[in-house]
Scaffold this motif. Structure first.
Motif, PDB file in Angstrom:
ATOM      1  N   GLY A  31       0.843  -1.170   0.043  1.00 56.46           N
ATOM      2  CA  GLY A  31      -0.057  -0.080  -0.039  1.00 56.46           C
ATOM      3  C   GLY A  31       1.002   1.337  -0.029  1.00 56.46           C
ATOM      4  N   PRO A  32      -0.045   2.321  -0.044  1.00 59.12           N
ATOM      5  CA  PRO A  32       1.106   3.574  -0.123  1.00 59.12           C
ATOM      6  C   PRO A  32       1.429   4.121   1.044  1.00 59.12           C
ATOM      7  N   LEU A  33       2.524   4.865   1.121  1.00 55.29           N
ATOM      8  CA  LEU A  33       3.027   5.583   2.226  1.00 55.29           C
ATOM      9  C   LEU A  33       1.962   6.116   3.293  1.00 55.29           C
ATOM     10  N   LEU A  34       2.111   6.378   4.500  1.00 53.43           N
ATOM     11  CA  LEU A  34       1.378   6.898   5.402  1.00 53.43           C
ATOM     12  C   LEU A  34       1.923   8.046   6.319  1.00 53.43           C
ATOM     13  N   ARG A  35       1.451   9.361   6.241  1.00 59.61           N
ATOM     14  CA  ARG A  35       2.035  10.183   7.176  1.00 59.61           C
ATOM     15  C   ARG A  35       1.082   9.975   8.473  1.00 59.61           C
ATOM     16  N   VAL A  36       1.928  10.115   9.617  1.00 60.56           N
ATOM     17  CA  VAL A  36       1.415  10.157  10.764  1.00 60.56           C
ATOM     18  C   VAL A  36       0.912  11.642  11.408  1.00 60.56           C
ATOM     19  N   ARG A  61      -7.407  10.660   4.858  1.00 58.24           N
ATOM     20  CA  ARG A  61      -7.159  10.872   6.435  1.00 58.24           C
ATOM     21  C   ARG A  61      -8.212  10.010   6.983  1.00 58.24           C
ATOM     22  N   ALA A  62      -7.504   8.857   7.846  1.00 59.18           N
ATOM     23  CA  ALA A  62      -8.154   7.843   8.783  1.00 59.18           C
ATOM     24  C   ALA A  62      -7.254   7.324   9.662  1.00 59.18           C
ATOM     25  N   ALA A  63      -7.747   6.389  10.336  1.00 64.24           N
ATOM     26  CA  ALA A  63      -7.264   5.369  11.191  1.00 64.24           C
ATOM     27  C   ALA A  63      -6.243   4.498  10.343  1.00 64.24           C
ATOM     28  N   PRO A  64      -5.238   3.942  10.811  1.00 68.04           N
ATOM     29  CA  PRO A  64      -4.345   3.357  10.145  1.00 68.04           C
ATOM     30  C   PRO A  64      -5.016   1.760   9.429  1.00 68.04           C
ATOM     31  N   VAL A  93       9.243   2.258   9.549  1.00 76.09           N
ATOM     32  CA  VAL A  93       9.200   3.832   9.923  1.00 76.09           C
ATOM     33  C   VAL A  93      10.391   4.213   8.853  1.00 76.09           C
ATOM     34  N   ALA A  94       9.950   5.268   8.019  1.00 80.06           N
ATOM     35  CA  ALA A  94      11.077   5.625   7.073  1.00 80.06           C
ATOM     36  C   ALA A  94      12.234   6.392   7.825  1.00 80.06           C
ATOM     37  N   ILE A  95      13.368   6.045   7.293  1.00 79.55           N
ATOM     38  CA  ILE A  95      14.523   6.546   7.774  1.00 79.55           C
ATOM     39  C   ILE A  95      14.828   8.028   7.452  1.00 79.55           C
ATOM     40  N   GLU A  96      14.366   8.366   6.171  1.00 79.71           N
ATOM     41  CA  GLU A  96      14.404  10.039   5.956  1.00 79.71           C
ATOM     42  C   GLU A  96      12.820  10.126   5.906  1.00 79.71           C
ATOM     43  N   LEU A 131       6.891   9.520   8.428  1.00 83.27           N
ATOM     44  CA  LEU A 131       6.264   8.529   7.224  1.00 83.27           C
ATOM     45  C   LEU A 131       6.442   7.028   7.657  1.00 83.27           C
ATOM     46  N   VAL A 132       5.281   6.526   7.377  1.00 84.43           N
ATOM     47  CA  VAL A 132       5.317   4.847   8.018  1.00 84.43           C
ATOM     48  C   VAL A 132       4.744   4.166   6.448  1.00 84.43           C
ATOM     49  N   ALA A 133       4.681   2.949   6.592  1.00 90.93           N
ATOM     50  CA  ALA A 133       4.215   2.168   5.561  1.00 90.93           C
ATOM     51  C   ALA A 133       4.133   0.534   6.098  1.00 90.93           C
ATOM     52  N   PHE A 134       2.881   0.105   5.876  1.00 89.63           N
ATOM     53  CA  PHE A 134       2.648  -1.337   6.057  1.00 89.63           C
ATOM     54  C   PHE A 134       3.645  -2.171   5.506  1.00 89.63           C
ATOM     55  N   GLN A 135       3.807  -3.102   5.913  1.00 86.30           N
ATOM     56  CA  GLN A 135       4.919  -4.191   5.506  1.00 86.30           C
ATOM     57  C   GLN A 135       4.250  -5.438   5.484  1.00 86.30           C
ATOM     58  N   ILE A 136       4.572  -6.427   4.925  1.00 86.43           N
ATOM     59  CA  ILE A 136       4.085  -7.843   5.146  1.00 86.43           C
ATOM     60  C   ILE A 136       5.536  -8.645   4.871  1.00 86.43           C
TER      61      ILE A 136
END
Length: 224
Positions: A31-36, A61-64, A93-96, A131-136
């Protein structure tokens, strides 16, 4: 054995030693990136992510977990990704924090989910704006990534021999959720097998290996 939180450092001071590092995350973005947007912290140094904004033209904009359910409903995730997200969901969790490079994430465990509110708790501290992203994670993609890195490291090692650099040893750090938890009991030593198959044996014999199992991951720290 270490029973309390600690930090272990290894210092090597020698012009005659060269260290190469290979990091296999064993997870891929879903999925896309998400800004917290909104978080809550607790005393155990974990973060509950309550609201995020999708980094896309829609800027939902919603809950993750609501975002994740929506992606499944509209087919943004493949059937395989949707199934894997139910079996083994992680958060990167994005490094940058503003413009992450490809695959530059620190992987965090999902500690808990609130399906009513769509919130989720992860280990570590995440701040609003990051920035975070779901990962599998699945065992085959994890092994494939590790194998590619080991083969690349092996080729680089052979090139360095022309400059009189000879491999003298290796350190393997792996997190506790790999091993039998990821690969199954019949393949609990899959990463060791990959090391010896793709890297450790050459014309000079077997390269010594020391391994450590951690409760977290090794990698660059996200920017504060």
């Amino acid at each position: 054995a270490v029973s309390s939180p600690c930090m272990i450092g290894i210092g090597i001071d020698s012009a005659e030693l060269d260290i190469d590092v290979a990091i296999a995350q064993g997870a891929k973005q879903a999925g896309p990136l998400l800004r917290v947007d909104e978080v809550e912290y607790d005393a155990l140094k974990s973060t509950t992510i309550k609201r995020v904004t999708e980094e896309s033209p829609q800027e939902m904009r919603a809950a993750p977990l609501t975002c994740l359910d929506m992606w499944k409903a509209i087919g943004l995730l493949t059937p395989e990704e949707a199934k894997s997200s139910e079996d083994y969901l992680l958060v990167g969790v994005a490094i940058e924090p503003t413009k992450p490079e490809d695959d530059m994430f620190v992987t965090r465990k999902v500690l808990g989910m609130d399906n009513d509110l769509g919130a989720m708790a992860i280990n570590g501290i995440v701040r609003p704006g990051q920035l975070v992203a779901f990962q599998i994670r699945d065992k085959q993609s994890a092994l494939d990534e590790l194998s590619k890195l080991l083969i690349k490291a092996s080729l680089e090692s052979k090139l360095k021999r022309s400059n009189k650099f000879v491999p003298v040893g290796a350190l393997l750090f792996t997190d506790e959720e790999r091993g039998s938890f990821l690969y199954g009991k019949d393949q609990s030593d899959a990463e060791l097998a990959a090391f010896y198959h793709d890297f450790a044996v050459d014309e000079n014999g077997t390269i010594p290996l020391s391994a450590v199992v951690l409760s977290s991951q090794v990698g660059p720290l996200p920017a504060p």
